[in-house]
Design an enzyme around this catalytic site. Sequence first.
Site, PDB file in Angstrom:
ATOM      1  N   ARG A   1      -4.189  14.876  50.629  1.00  0.00           N
ATOM      2  CA  ARG A   1      -5.291  15.112  49.486  1.00  0.00           C
ATOM      3  C   ARG A   1      -6.567  15.012  49.583  1.00  0.00           C
ATOM      4  O   ARG A   1      -7.440  15.833  49.178  1.00  0.00           O
ATOM      5  CB  ARG A   1      -4.882  14.588  48.063  1.00  0.00           C
ATOM      6  CG  ARG A   1      -3.473  15.167  47.497  1.00  0.00           C
ATOM      7  CD  ARG A   1      -3.094  14.532  46.155  1.00  0.00           C
ATOM      8  NE  ARG A   1      -2.087  15.274  45.773  1.00  0.00           N
ATOM      9  CZ  ARG A   1      -1.299  14.953  44.743  1.00  0.00           C
ATOM     10  NH1 ARG A   1      -1.536  13.678  44.089  1.00  0.00           N
ATOM     11  NH2 ARG A   1      -0.198  15.524  44.658  1.00  0.00           N
TER      12      ARG A   1
ATOM     13  N   HIS B   1      -7.592  12.348  39.618  1.00  0.00           N
ATOM     14  CA  HIS B   1      -6.511  12.560  39.355  1.00  0.00           C
ATOM     15  C   HIS B   1      -5.622  11.157  39.197  1.00  0.00           C
ATOM     16  O   HIS B   1      -4.680  11.221  38.243  1.00  0.00           O
ATOM     17  CB  HIS B   1      -5.637  13.466  40.404  1.00  0.00           C
ATOM     18  CG  HIS B   1      -4.241  13.599  40.226  1.00  0.00           C
ATOM     19  ND1 HIS B   1      -3.972  14.399  39.172  1.00  0.00           N
ATOM     20  CD2 HIS B   1      -3.225  13.469  41.146  1.00  0.00           C
ATOM     21  CE1 HIS B   1      -2.658  14.525  39.315  1.00  0.00           C
ATOM     22  NE2 HIS B   1      -2.075  14.063  40.462  1.00  0.00           N
TER      23      HIS B   1
ATOM     24  N   GLU C   1       5.426  18.551  49.653  1.00  0.00           N
ATOM     25  CA  GLU C   1       3.984  18.572  49.027  1.00  0.00           C
ATOM     26  C   GLU C   1       3.276  17.981  50.187  1.00  0.00           C
ATOM     27  O   GLU C   1       3.985  17.262  51.280  1.00  0.00           O
ATOM     28  CB  GLU C   1       3.873  17.724  47.652  1.00  0.00           C
ATOM     29  CG  GLU C   1       4.329  18.264  46.610  1.00  0.00           C
ATOM     30  CD  GLU C   1       4.155  17.554  45.393  1.00  0.00           C
ATOM     31  OE1 GLU C   1       3.812  16.507  45.188  1.00  0.00           O
ATOM     32  OE2 GLU C   1       4.822  18.204  44.267  1.00  0.00           O
TER      33      GLU C   1
ATOM     34  N   ARG D   1      -2.832   7.612  47.751  1.00  0.00           N
ATOM     35  CA  ARG D   1      -1.437   7.965  47.299  1.00  0.00           C
ATOM     36  C   ARG D   1      -0.806   9.225  48.189  1.00  0.00           C
ATOM     37  O   ARG D   1      -1.288  10.283  47.860  1.00  0.00           O
ATOM     38  CB  ARG D   1      -1.499   7.985  45.893  1.00  0.00           C
ATOM     39  CG  ARG D   1       0.030   7.985  45.179  1.00  0.00           C
ATOM     40  CD  ARG D   1      -0.033   8.274  43.782  1.00  0.00           C
ATOM     41  NE  ARG D   1      -0.702   9.283  43.656  1.00  0.00           N
ATOM     42  CZ  ARG D   1      -0.253  10.524  42.901  1.00  0.00           C
ATOM     43  NH1 ARG D   1       1.140  10.582  42.971  1.00  0.00           N
ATOM     44  NH2 ARG D   1      -0.934  11.459  42.463  1.00  0.00           N
TER      45      ARG D   1
ATOM     46  N   HIS E   1      -7.402  15.194  43.042  1.00  0.00           N
ATOM     47  CA  HIS E   1      -6.455  16.268  43.265  1.00  0.00           C
ATOM     48  C   HIS E   1      -6.970  17.643  43.558  1.00  0.00           C
ATOM     49  O   HIS E   1      -8.360  17.891  42.974  1.00  0.00           O
ATOM     50  CB  HIS E   1      -5.730  16.551  41.908  1.00  0.00           C
ATOM     51  CG  HIS E   1      -4.091  17.254  42.381  1.00  0.00           C
ATOM     52  ND1 HIS E   1      -4.317  18.713  42.811  1.00  0.00           N
ATOM     53  CD2 HIS E   1      -3.089  16.911  42.219  1.00  0.00           C
ATOM     54  CE1 HIS E   1      -3.220  19.307  42.800  1.00  0.00           C
ATOM     55  NE2 HIS E   1      -2.092  18.148  42.843  1.00  0.00           N
TER      56      HIS E   1
HETATM   57  C1  SIN Z   1       1.075  17.661  41.742  1.00  0.00           C
HETATM   58  O1  SIN Z   1       2.186  18.428  41.135  1.00  0.00           O
HETATM   59  O2  SIN Z   1       0.398  18.209  42.603  1.00  0.00           O
HETATM   60  C2  SIN Z   1       0.667  16.430  41.416  1.00  0.00           C
HETATM   61  C3  SIN Z   1       1.904  15.226  42.010  1.00  0.00           C
HETATM   62  C4  SIN Z   1       1.471  14.205  42.079  1.00  0.00           C
HETATM   63  O3  SIN Z   1       0.018  13.763  41.805  1.00  0.00           O
HETATM   64  O4  SIN Z   1       2.128  13.108  42.604  1.00  0.00           O
END
Ligand code: SIN
Length: 544
Positions: free
Chosen positions: A289, A350, A126, A385, A243
């Site tokens: 993000r 988020h 990610e 975060r 998010h």
């Molecule tokens: C996601 O799956 O994008 C959310 C994961 C997160 O917010 O840590």
Amino acid sequence: MFRYLIPFHPKRHPHFFTDVLVIGGGLAGFRAALAVDPALQVLLICKNGLENSNSIYAQGGIASVWAKTDTLEEHIEDTLIAGGELCERAVVERVVRSGPEEIRNLLEIGTKFDKKADGEILLGREGGHRSDRILHANGDSTGKELIRSMIEEIKRRSNIRIWENTFALDLLTADNCCRGAIVYWKKHDEKELIWAKQTILASGGIGQLYRETTNPEIAAGDGIAMAYRAGAKIRDMEFVQFHPTVLYIAGSSRSLISEAMRGEGALLVDRKGYRFMPDYDERAELAPRDVVSRSIVRQMEKTNSPNVYLDLTHKPADWIYARFPGIAATCLHFGIDIAKDRIPVRPGAHYSMGGILVDQDGHSSLNGLWAIGEVSSTGLHGANRLASNSLLEALVFGESSGRLASKTAQIMHNDYQVESIENPPLPPLDSIQQQFHSLIDLADIRNALKSLLWRTAGVVRNEDGLRGALEDTLHWSGYVFSQQFQSIEGWEIQNMLLVARLILEGALQRRETRGAHNRSDYPETLPNAEHSVKQEEILVKSNF
Ligand code: SIN
């Protein structure tokens, strides 16, 4: 503050005694309950059913160093970089280093992570992570699997009692010490005093303060409001993570479209099909993000569109359905086949990086009160975060707070009970106030507040917008706080207005751009990173 007005008297309400009270039925609360010594009694209350927490919606997964090619140092470094110089290194090190052990514990209690054909755990990537280190379950349903295995384990423990559909109104305090909570038990339509030697708040986040959010209905900031009223220190409320990719279809709930999708190669395109992220950041779709959310907002403005699109259609359909079964099913409900169609998305609130200030173990500034998970501010996330670090934090701080709260409870005498509390007389609920009640449309205030925050304290903020929003919030609070509501909707609105004030004040005072807090009028990051801490002046010794 409404804590003085709850129409409630200790002598007239039922009492319940426990060693450790856990408020919140998500991953952090469960982990804490499991860490309490089995010789002690635990009462875990949750606002809704056991299977309705923020944790259960986690898609992407849980970040932890697991691959042989990955290192703890790199995970630590990635977390610090995302956090905009406000992470506390000692906390980051502790959480990251505890990760593999917590994963082994999960495997032991039967959590089933997705695996490769050779039996090795499958790891995803990610934004902001330089290695594949996200463990996931059932493709994009990691939270569900974690909560399933935790609930099974909790049910094996005879010392843990669970009360569902129980709303915590306020913490009980005396002599700067938390003694439990006043709760409303929906089943019996009754308020009850829970006296606890130690209280662990794990009540989750604040997403419901925003019109666009990935969070469920229950995430109304109750824990932060309660702790603030009880005199605990609250930190960094201006840092709200948006998010980047939340499903944007009229009539749909704003479902999360996992960052894991971009980790697997999904591209962000505008309405003309133009891939815009490389124009904004060389890390493109996998930039942190805050960067992706801001870029999406700019591209939406540039193209005069209410959303952009995620495009995964270049991948094989079978693989897409197997990797993202939950997202595929949700989208199909609204006529979108993610293997053939682009997914309309825009940012949404988020995660709150701010919350109740705690020390390295999860203890707050109020004796006897611990805070873990999203309701807390541990120092792990800083101003932003890193994706999938929060489930890990919930486990690590859940473990330490449960273990240490139970140690403290073991050496406490039973002097936390009602006799030690002073009971100032309660003001009567007069008829004028009751009449005014019926004039207040709670749903309207809720909607107005959510729109206000989305417009003014969203992805991009400025002085004018924030100041106006604070004025409105204070005005509305003036007539809402003085009410003695008898419904969860009323208590929630009081909590939401209070938390909105904390977010707006924090955002106004922070005259810089840092992490998730973006001020268009102060685009620079100041040289010295500072936290913002708030504490209500405590006027009386006891809260009723
Ligand atoms: C996601 O799956 O994008 C959310 C994961 C997160 O917010 O840590």
